[in-house]
Design a protein around this motif. Structure first.
Motif, PDB file in Angstrom:
ATOM      1  N   ALA A 100       0.816  -1.209   0.000  1.00  0.00           N
ATOM      2  CA  ALA A 100       0.000   0.000   0.000  1.00  0.00           C
ATOM      3  C   ALA A 100       0.848   1.255   0.000  1.00  0.00           C
ATOM      4  O   ALA A 100       1.877   1.321   0.647  1.00  0.00           O
ATOM      5  CB  ALA A 100      -0.929   0.007   1.208  1.00  0.00           C
ATOM      6  N   GLY A 101       0.379   2.248  -0.712  1.00  0.00           N
ATOM      7  CA  GLY A 101       0.992   3.564  -0.714  1.00  0.00           C
ATOM      8  C   GLY A 101      -0.073   4.605  -0.977  1.00  0.00           C
ATOM      9  O   GLY A 101      -0.913   4.422  -1.856  1.00  0.00           O
ATOM     10  N   ASP A 102      -0.081   5.691  -0.208  1.00  0.00           N
ATOM     11  CA  ASP A 102      -1.107   6.715  -0.331  1.00  0.00           C
ATOM     12  C   ASP A 102      -0.469   8.102  -0.348  1.00  0.00           C
ATOM     13  O   ASP A 102       0.512   8.348   0.350  1.00  0.00           O
ATOM     14  CB  ASP A 102      -2.084   6.662   0.852  1.00  0.00           C
ATOM     15  N   ILE A 103      -1.084   8.999  -1.125  1.00  0.00           N
ATOM     16  CA  ILE A 103      -0.633  10.386  -1.189  1.00  0.00           C
ATOM     17  C   ILE A 103      -1.800  11.293  -0.814  1.00  0.00           C
ATOM     18  O   ILE A 103      -2.956  11.007  -1.143  1.00  0.00           O
ATOM     19  CB  ILE A 103      -0.091  10.745  -2.597  1.00  0.00           C
ATOM     20  N   GLY A 104      -1.493  12.375  -0.100  1.00  0.00           N
ATOM     21  CA  GLY A 104      -2.479  13.396   0.215  1.00  0.00           C
ATOM     22  C   GLY A 104      -2.189  14.638  -0.619  1.00  0.00           C
ATOM     23  O   GLY A 104      -1.035  15.038  -0.761  1.00  0.00           O
ATOM     24  N   LEU A 105      -3.232  15.223  -1.190  1.00  0.00           N
ATOM     25  CA  LEU A 105      -3.121  16.441  -1.987  1.00  0.00           C
ATOM     26  C   LEU A 105      -4.120  17.453  -1.451  1.00  0.00           C
ATOM     27  O   LEU A 105      -5.218  17.079  -1.018  1.00  0.00           O
ATOM     28  CB  LEU A 105      -3.426  16.166  -3.459  1.00  0.00           C
ATOM     29  N   ARG A 106      -3.749  18.727  -1.470  1.00  0.00           N
ATOM     30  CA  ARG A 106      -4.693  19.744  -1.040  1.00  0.00           C
ATOM     31  C   ARG A 106      -4.442  21.059  -1.755  1.00  0.00           C
ATOM     32  O   ARG A 106      -3.355  21.294  -2.293  1.00  0.00           O
ATOM     33  CB  ARG A 106      -4.671  19.931   0.467  1.00  0.00           C
ATOM     34  N   ILE A 107      -5.472  21.931  -1.711  1.00  0.00           N
ATOM     35  CA  ILE A 107      -5.392  23.285  -2.250  1.00  0.00           C
ATOM     36  C   ILE A 107      -5.564  24.248  -1.091  1.00  0.00           C
ATOM     37  O   ILE A 107      -6.460  24.081  -0.253  1.00  0.00           O
ATOM     38  CB  ILE A 107      -6.489  23.557  -3.304  1.00  0.00           C
ATOM     39  N   LEU A 108      -4.690  25.265  -1.051  1.00  0.00           N
ATOM     40  CA  LEU A 108      -4.809  26.343  -0.068  1.00  0.00           C
ATOM     41  C   LEU A 108      -5.257  27.619  -0.762  1.00  0.00           C
ATOM     42  O   LEU A 108      -4.805  27.933  -1.865  1.00  0.00           O
ATOM     43  CB  LEU A 108      -3.471  26.613   0.613  1.00  0.00           C
ATOM     44  N   LYS A 109      -6.144  28.359  -0.100  1.00  0.00           N
ATOM     45  CA  LYS A 109      -6.492  29.737  -0.491  1.00  0.00           C
ATOM     46  C   LYS A 109      -5.775  30.606   0.519  1.00  0.00           C
ATOM     47  O   LYS A 109      -6.119  30.594   1.707  1.00  0.00           O
ATOM     48  CB  LYS A 109      -7.998  29.961  -0.438  1.00  0.00           C
TER      49      LYS A 109
ATOM     50  N   SER B  55      -3.535  30.919   3.164  1.00  0.00           N
ATOM     51  CA  SER B  55      -2.958  29.882   4.031  1.00  0.00           C
ATOM     52  C   SER B  55      -4.006  28.903   4.560  1.00  0.00           C
ATOM     53  O   SER B  55      -3.689  28.068   5.394  1.00  0.00           O
ATOM     54  CB  SER B  55      -2.220  30.536   5.201  1.00  0.00           C
ATOM     55  N   SER B  56      -5.235  28.985   4.042  1.00  0.00           N
ATOM     56  CA  SER B  56      -6.311  28.113   4.540  1.00  0.00           C
ATOM     57  C   SER B  56      -6.645  27.005   3.554  1.00  0.00           C
ATOM     58  O   SER B  56      -6.820  27.258   2.360  1.00  0.00           O
ATOM     59  CB  SER B  56      -7.581  28.928   4.795  1.00  0.00           C
ATOM     60  N   GLU B  57      -6.770  25.787   4.069  1.00  0.00           N
ATOM     61  CA  GLU B  57      -7.151  24.652   3.223  1.00  0.00           C
ATOM     62  C   GLU B  57      -8.591  24.812   2.754  1.00  0.00           C
ATOM     63  O   GLU B  57      -9.482  25.084   3.556  1.00  0.00           O
ATOM     64  CB  GLU B  57      -7.015  23.349   4.015  1.00  0.00           C
ATOM     65  N   ILE B  58      -8.812  24.639   1.449  1.00  0.00           N
ATOM     66  CA  ILE B  58     -10.178  24.699   0.918  1.00  0.00           C
ATOM     67  C   ILE B  58     -10.624  23.367   0.326  1.00  0.00           C
ATOM     68  O   ILE B  58     -11.806  23.165   0.087  1.00  0.00           O
ATOM     69  CB  ILE B  58     -10.347  25.845  -0.114  1.00  0.00           C
ATOM     70  N   SER B  59      -9.684  22.460   0.098  1.00  0.00           N
ATOM     71  CA  SER B  59     -10.045  21.129  -0.393  1.00  0.00           C
ATOM     72  C   SER B  59      -8.860  20.194  -0.212  1.00  0.00           C
ATOM     73  O   SER B  59      -7.711  20.615  -0.319  1.00  0.00           O
ATOM     74  CB  SER B  59     -10.439  21.193  -1.867  1.00  0.00           C
ATOM     75  N   ALA B  60      -9.167  18.916   0.059  1.00  0.00           N
ATOM     76  CA  ALA B  60      -8.112  17.917   0.218  1.00  0.00           C
ATOM     77  C   ALA B  60      -8.633  16.553  -0.232  1.00  0.00           C
ATOM     78  O   ALA B  60      -9.821  16.258  -0.073  1.00  0.00           O
ATOM     79  CB  ALA B  60      -7.650  17.848   1.671  1.00  0.00           C
ATOM     80  N   ILE B  61      -7.740  15.744  -0.803  1.00  0.00           N
ATOM     81  CA  ILE B  61      -8.087  14.380  -1.187  1.00  0.00           C
ATOM     82  C   ILE B  61      -6.935  13.451  -0.805  1.00  0.00           C
ATOM     83  O   ILE B  61      -5.802  13.890  -0.617  1.00  0.00           O
ATOM     84  CB  ILE B  61      -8.385  14.225  -2.696  1.00  0.00           C
TER      85      ILE B  61
ATOM     86  N   PHE C  65      -3.423  30.866  -4.530  1.00  0.00           N
ATOM     87  CA  PHE C  65      -3.855  29.475  -4.424  1.00  0.00           C
ATOM     88  C   PHE C  65      -2.631  28.609  -4.677  1.00  0.00           C
ATOM     89  O   PHE C  65      -1.883  28.843  -5.629  1.00  0.00           O
ATOM     90  CB  PHE C  65      -4.931  29.156  -5.469  1.00  0.00           C
ATOM     91  N   LYS C  66      -2.435  27.606  -3.816  1.00  0.00           N
ATOM     92  CA  LYS C  66      -1.296  26.720  -4.028  1.00  0.00           C
ATOM     93  C   LYS C  66      -1.672  25.289  -3.694  1.00  0.00           C
ATOM     94  O   LYS C  66      -2.586  25.035  -2.903  1.00  0.00           O
ATOM     95  CB  LYS C  66      -0.071  27.162  -3.262  1.00  0.00           C
ATOM     96  N   CYS C  67      -0.933  24.365  -4.286  1.00  0.00           N
ATOM     97  CA  CYS C  67      -1.144  22.940  -4.059  1.00  0.00           C
ATOM     98  C   CYS C  67      -0.025  22.388  -3.190  1.00  0.00           C
ATOM     99  O   CYS C  67       1.125  22.799  -3.312  1.00  0.00           O
ATOM    100  CB  CYS C  67      -1.177  22.186  -5.386  1.00  0.00           C
ATOM    101  N   GLN C  68      -0.410  21.448  -2.336  1.00  0.00           N
ATOM    102  CA  GLN C  68       0.550  20.788  -1.466  1.00  0.00           C
ATOM    103  C   GLN C  68       0.327  19.278  -1.515  1.00  0.00           C
ATOM    104  O   GLN C  68      -0.735  18.811  -1.930  1.00  0.00           O
ATOM    105  CB  GLN C  68       0.400  21.278  -0.022  1.00  0.00           C
ATOM    106  N   MET C  69       1.355  18.544  -1.058  1.00  0.00           N
ATOM    107  CA  MET C  69       1.284  17.081  -1.028  1.00  0.00           C
ATOM    108  C   MET C  69       1.901  16.561   0.260  1.00  0.00           C
ATOM    109  O   MET C  69       2.663  17.266   0.920  1.00  0.00           O
ATOM    110  CB  MET C  69       2.039  16.489  -2.207  1.00  0.00           C
TER     111      MET C  69
END
Length: 176
Positions: A88-97, A99-105, A139-143
């Protein structure tokens, strides 16, 4: 009635029913995309961190035309999850507006052969928020690595690779 229509002055505001003119008729730009901002990157980024880190060059600035407009943000992120030895291997991705998270998967990968796995996919993440300002918004993306040994972005471009992996983020401003 004369041929060709009503004479001038026959229809006045008293003859128009209250609320007969809807917002959409009065302002035909409502619900339409009025501005976009876009950024893309082929830059290879990897991490073993279990805390969120910025995805290199996957940031876009957007200055809204109206504070009441809606912003729809979509990111397409080329990613790779590697796990050596287990399944198993999993990655988390999110978008910040700002400095606040607005969505994550979370993207989960499994290989039931239990001898390790390597999974390359496109993560699509989106969010819809009210602009709330006419000042610039970042807006920025993080992992982050959730499970596995390593996660990376644009893996085909590692070490000067010739693949054309590209990740992007787009802001669509919708008139409200």
């Amino acid at each position: 009635i004369s041929v060709g229509g009503l004479p001038d002055g026959i229809v006045d505001t008293d003859m128009i029913a209250a609320n007969a003119v809807t917002d959409a008729k009065a302002n035909p730009s409502l619900g339409k995309i009025v501005k976009t901002s876009y950024a893309s990157t082929p830059t290879f980024t990897d991490t073993t961190s279990t805390s969120y880190v910025d995805i290199t060059n996957l940031t876009v600035n957007h200055t809204p035309l109206s504070s009441s407009n809606t912003l729809h943000v979509v990111a397409h992120i080329q990613n790779l999850v590697i796990e050596i030895g287990t399944y198993a291997g999993d990655i988390g991705l999110r978008i910040l507006k700002d400095s606040s998270e607005i969505s994550a998967i979370e993207l989960r990968s499994k290989d039931y052969g239990q001898s390790g796995m390597r999974n390359c996919t496109t993560g699509i993440i989106d969010a819809q928020v009210n602009a709330g300002t006419t000042s610039q918004i970042t807006f920025k993306c993080q992992m982050k690595r959730i499970a596995g040994d390593l996660v990376s972005i644009n893996p085909g471009n590692e070490g000067g690779g010739t693949d054309s992996d590209q990740s992007s983020i787009t802001v669509f401003e919708i008139a409200s």
